[in-house]
Motif scaffolding. Sequence first.
Motif, PDB file in Angstrom:
ATOM      1  N   ILE A  47       0.839  -1.204   0.000  1.00  0.00           N
ATOM      2  CA  ILE A  47       0.000   0.000   0.000  1.00  0.00           C
ATOM      3  C   ILE A  47       0.869   1.247   0.000  1.00  0.00           C
ATOM      4  O   ILE A  47       0.648   2.175  -0.785  1.00  0.00           O
ATOM      5  CB  ILE A  47      -0.958  -0.006   1.210  1.00  0.00           C
ATOM      6  CG1 ILE A  47      -1.977  -1.139   1.059  1.00  0.00           C
ATOM      7  CG2 ILE A  47      -1.664   1.355   1.345  1.00  0.00           C
ATOM      8  CD1 ILE A  47      -2.802  -1.399   2.309  1.00  0.00           C
ATOM      9  N   ASP A  49       3.960   1.638  -1.008  1.00  0.00           N
ATOM     10  CA  ASP A  49       4.700   1.781  -2.270  1.00  0.00           C
ATOM     11  C   ASP A  49       3.803   2.266  -3.404  1.00  0.00           C
ATOM     12  O   ASP A  49       4.236   3.054  -4.242  1.00  0.00           O
ATOM     13  CB  ASP A  49       5.361   0.457  -2.654  1.00  0.00           C
ATOM     14  CG  ASP A  49       6.529   0.104  -1.742  1.00  0.00           C
ATOM     15  OD1 ASP A  49       7.023   0.994  -1.020  1.00  0.00           O
ATOM     16  OD2 ASP A  49       6.937  -1.075  -1.748  1.00  0.00           O
ATOM     17  N   HIS A  50       2.551   1.796  -3.431  1.00  0.00           N
ATOM     18  CA  HIS A  50       1.634   2.184  -4.505  1.00  0.00           C
ATOM     19  C   HIS A  50       0.880   3.487  -4.220  1.00  0.00           C
ATOM     20  O   HIS A  50       0.326   4.092  -5.137  1.00  0.00           O
ATOM     21  CB  HIS A  50       0.635   1.055  -4.792  1.00  0.00           C
ATOM     22  CG  HIS A  50       1.266  -0.116  -5.448  1.00  0.00           C
ATOM     23  ND1 HIS A  50       1.707  -1.208  -4.746  1.00  0.00           N
ATOM     24  CD2 HIS A  50       1.555  -0.358  -6.751  1.00  0.00           C
ATOM     25  CE1 HIS A  50       2.240  -2.081  -5.586  1.00  0.00           C
ATOM     26  NE2 HIS A  50       2.159  -1.593  -6.806  1.00  0.00           N
ATOM     27  N   HIS A  51       0.838   3.875  -2.966  1.00  0.00           N
ATOM     28  CA  HIS A  51       0.106   5.089  -2.556  1.00  0.00           C
ATOM     29  C   HIS A  51       0.962   5.898  -1.581  1.00  0.00           C
ATOM     30  O   HIS A  51       0.692   5.943  -0.379  1.00  0.00           O
ATOM     31  CB  HIS A  51      -1.221   4.710  -1.891  1.00  0.00           C
ATOM     32  CG  HIS A  51      -2.106   3.877  -2.740  1.00  0.00           C
ATOM     33  ND1 HIS A  51      -2.910   4.406  -3.718  1.00  0.00           N
ATOM     34  CD2 HIS A  51      -2.293   2.533  -2.790  1.00  0.00           C
ATOM     35  CE1 HIS A  51      -3.564   3.434  -4.319  1.00  0.00           C
ATOM     36  NE2 HIS A  51      -3.207   2.282  -3.780  1.00  0.00           N
ATOM     37  N   ASP A  53       1.044   8.853  -0.871  1.00  0.00           N
ATOM     38  CA  ASP A  53       0.324   9.925  -0.194  1.00  0.00           C
ATOM     39  C   ASP A  53      -0.683   9.393   0.832  1.00  0.00           C
ATOM     40  O   ASP A  53      -1.526  10.140   1.328  1.00  0.00           O
ATOM     41  CB  ASP A  53      -0.393  10.803  -1.217  1.00  0.00           C
ATOM     42  CG  ASP A  53      -1.379  10.025  -2.069  1.00  0.00           C
ATOM     43  OD1 ASP A  53      -1.254   8.779  -2.149  1.00  0.00           O
ATOM     44  OD2 ASP A  53      -2.282  10.651  -2.656  1.00  0.00           O
ATOM     45  N   SER A  54      -0.588   8.121   1.170  1.00  0.00           N
ATOM     46  CA  SER A  54      -1.548   7.524   2.110  1.00  0.00           C
ATOM     47  C   SER A  54      -1.402   8.147   3.498  1.00  0.00           C
ATOM     48  O   SER A  54      -0.327   8.592   3.900  1.00  0.00           O
ATOM     49  CB  SER A  54      -1.351   6.008   2.184  1.00  0.00           C
ATOM     50  OG  SER A  54      -0.070   5.709   2.679  1.00  0.00           O
ATOM     51  N   GLU A  56      -1.317   7.612   7.467  1.00  0.00           N
ATOM     52  CA  GLU A  56      -0.937   6.530   8.373  1.00  0.00           C
ATOM     53  C   GLU A  56      -1.347   6.868   9.806  1.00  0.00           C
ATOM     54  O   GLU A  56      -1.170   7.987  10.256  1.00  0.00           O
ATOM     55  CB  GLU A  56       0.583   6.342   8.387  1.00  0.00           C
ATOM     56  CG  GLU A  56       1.240   6.229   7.060  1.00  0.00           C
ATOM     57  CD  GLU A  56       2.766   6.294   7.163  1.00  0.00           C
ATOM     58  OE1 GLU A  56       3.304   6.565   8.258  1.00  0.00           O
ATOM     59  OE2 GLU A  56       3.419   6.077   6.135  1.00  0.00           O
ATOM     60  N   TYR A  81      -6.005   5.423   1.823  1.00  0.00           N
ATOM     61  CA  TYR A  81      -5.318   5.657   0.562  1.00  0.00           C
ATOM     62  C   TYR A  81      -6.336   5.681  -0.571  1.00  0.00           C
ATOM     63  O   TYR A  81      -7.482   5.270  -0.413  1.00  0.00           O
ATOM     64  CB  TYR A  81      -4.248   4.578   0.315  1.00  0.00           C
ATOM     65  CG  TYR A  81      -4.789   3.176   0.279  1.00  0.00           C
ATOM     66  CD1 TYR A  81      -5.106   2.567  -0.925  1.00  0.00           C
ATOM     67  CD2 TYR A  81      -4.990   2.459   1.453  1.00  0.00           C
ATOM     68  CE1 TYR A  81      -5.599   1.278  -0.967  1.00  0.00           C
ATOM     69  CE2 TYR A  81      -5.487   1.171   1.428  1.00  0.00           C
ATOM     70  CZ  TYR A  81      -5.789   0.589   0.221  1.00  0.00           C
ATOM     71  OH  TYR A  81      -6.287  -0.688   0.195  1.00  0.00           O
ATOM     72  N   GLY A  82      -5.867   6.178  -1.729  1.00  0.00           N
ATOM     73  CA  GLY A  82      -6.766   6.286  -2.872  1.00  0.00           C
ATOM     74  C   GLY A  82      -7.908   7.244  -2.543  1.00  0.00           C
ATOM     75  O   GLY A  82      -7.788   8.129  -1.718  1.00  0.00           O
ATOM     76  N   ARG A  83      -9.031   7.021  -3.177  1.00  0.00           N
ATOM     77  CA  ARG A  83     -10.177   7.902  -2.926  1.00  0.00           C
ATOM     78  C   ARG A  83     -10.911   7.537  -1.649  1.00  0.00           C
ATOM     79  O   ARG A  83     -11.202   8.388  -0.839  1.00  0.00           O
ATOM     80  CB  ARG A  83     -11.130   7.871  -4.108  1.00  0.00           C
ATOM     81  CG  ARG A  83     -10.512   8.483  -5.332  1.00  0.00           C
ATOM     82  CD  ARG A  83     -11.535   8.706  -6.362  1.00  0.00           C
ATOM     83  NE  ARG A  83     -11.150   9.920  -7.060  1.00  0.00           N
ATOM     84  CZ  ARG A  83     -11.907  10.538  -7.889  1.00  0.00           C
ATOM     85  NH1 ARG A  83     -13.107  10.089  -8.140  1.00  0.00           N
ATOM     86  NH2 ARG A  83     -11.486  11.621  -8.490  1.00  0.00           N
ATOM     87  N   ASP A  85     -10.287   4.150  -0.011  1.00  0.00           N
ATOM     88  CA  ASP A  85      -9.795   2.846   0.405  1.00  0.00           C
ATOM     89  C   ASP A  85      -9.123   2.934   1.762  1.00  0.00           C
ATOM     90  O   ASP A  85      -8.504   3.947   2.118  1.00  0.00           O
ATOM     91  CB  ASP A  85      -8.806   2.284  -0.621  1.00  0.00           C
ATOM     92  CG  ASP A  85      -9.468   1.998  -1.951  1.00  0.00           C
ATOM     93  OD1 ASP A  85     -10.602   1.481  -1.938  1.00  0.00           O
ATOM     94  OD2 ASP A  85      -8.865   2.306  -2.987  1.00  0.00           O
TER      95      ASP A  85
END
Length: 131
Positions: A47, A49-51, A53-54, A56, A81-83, A85
């Motif tokens: 998560i 690595d792919h996002h 801007d998440s 935490e 993360y994401g919209r 998720d």
Amino acid sequence: MGISIDIHCGACGWEEGFRLGTGSAMTRLRNALDLVPEDQRIRILEILDHHPDSAEDFELRLMRCPACGRLFERMQVSLLYGRNDGWQSRYHCDGCGAALDNVSDPEEISTLPCPDCGSAALQVADTSFWD
């Protein structure tokens, strides 16, 4: 800064210490991943690595097994993360396999049954700060 608590049973003498919160070395989730089980660590890293801007949220928490009453110190992680998720760590009792519940308020400790004898005699015996 985190807090350490020692919990003691006045009836049977059971005692155990727990670290809660986060220390100064845990300013980022990546610095605390050694406290997370490997299967969850892999998912967290995917998560992150792919996002990048998440959002935490993570800290050591006191958790209790509702089935057998054992207490545990576990790293609770929540990621947004994401919209829309999200992901949250989940833990199970090492003894019986039941899903663990968070003990969200230290005041709640005195209402819990002792994991050893079952009596309602748990007390916070000592607290200190850790870093």
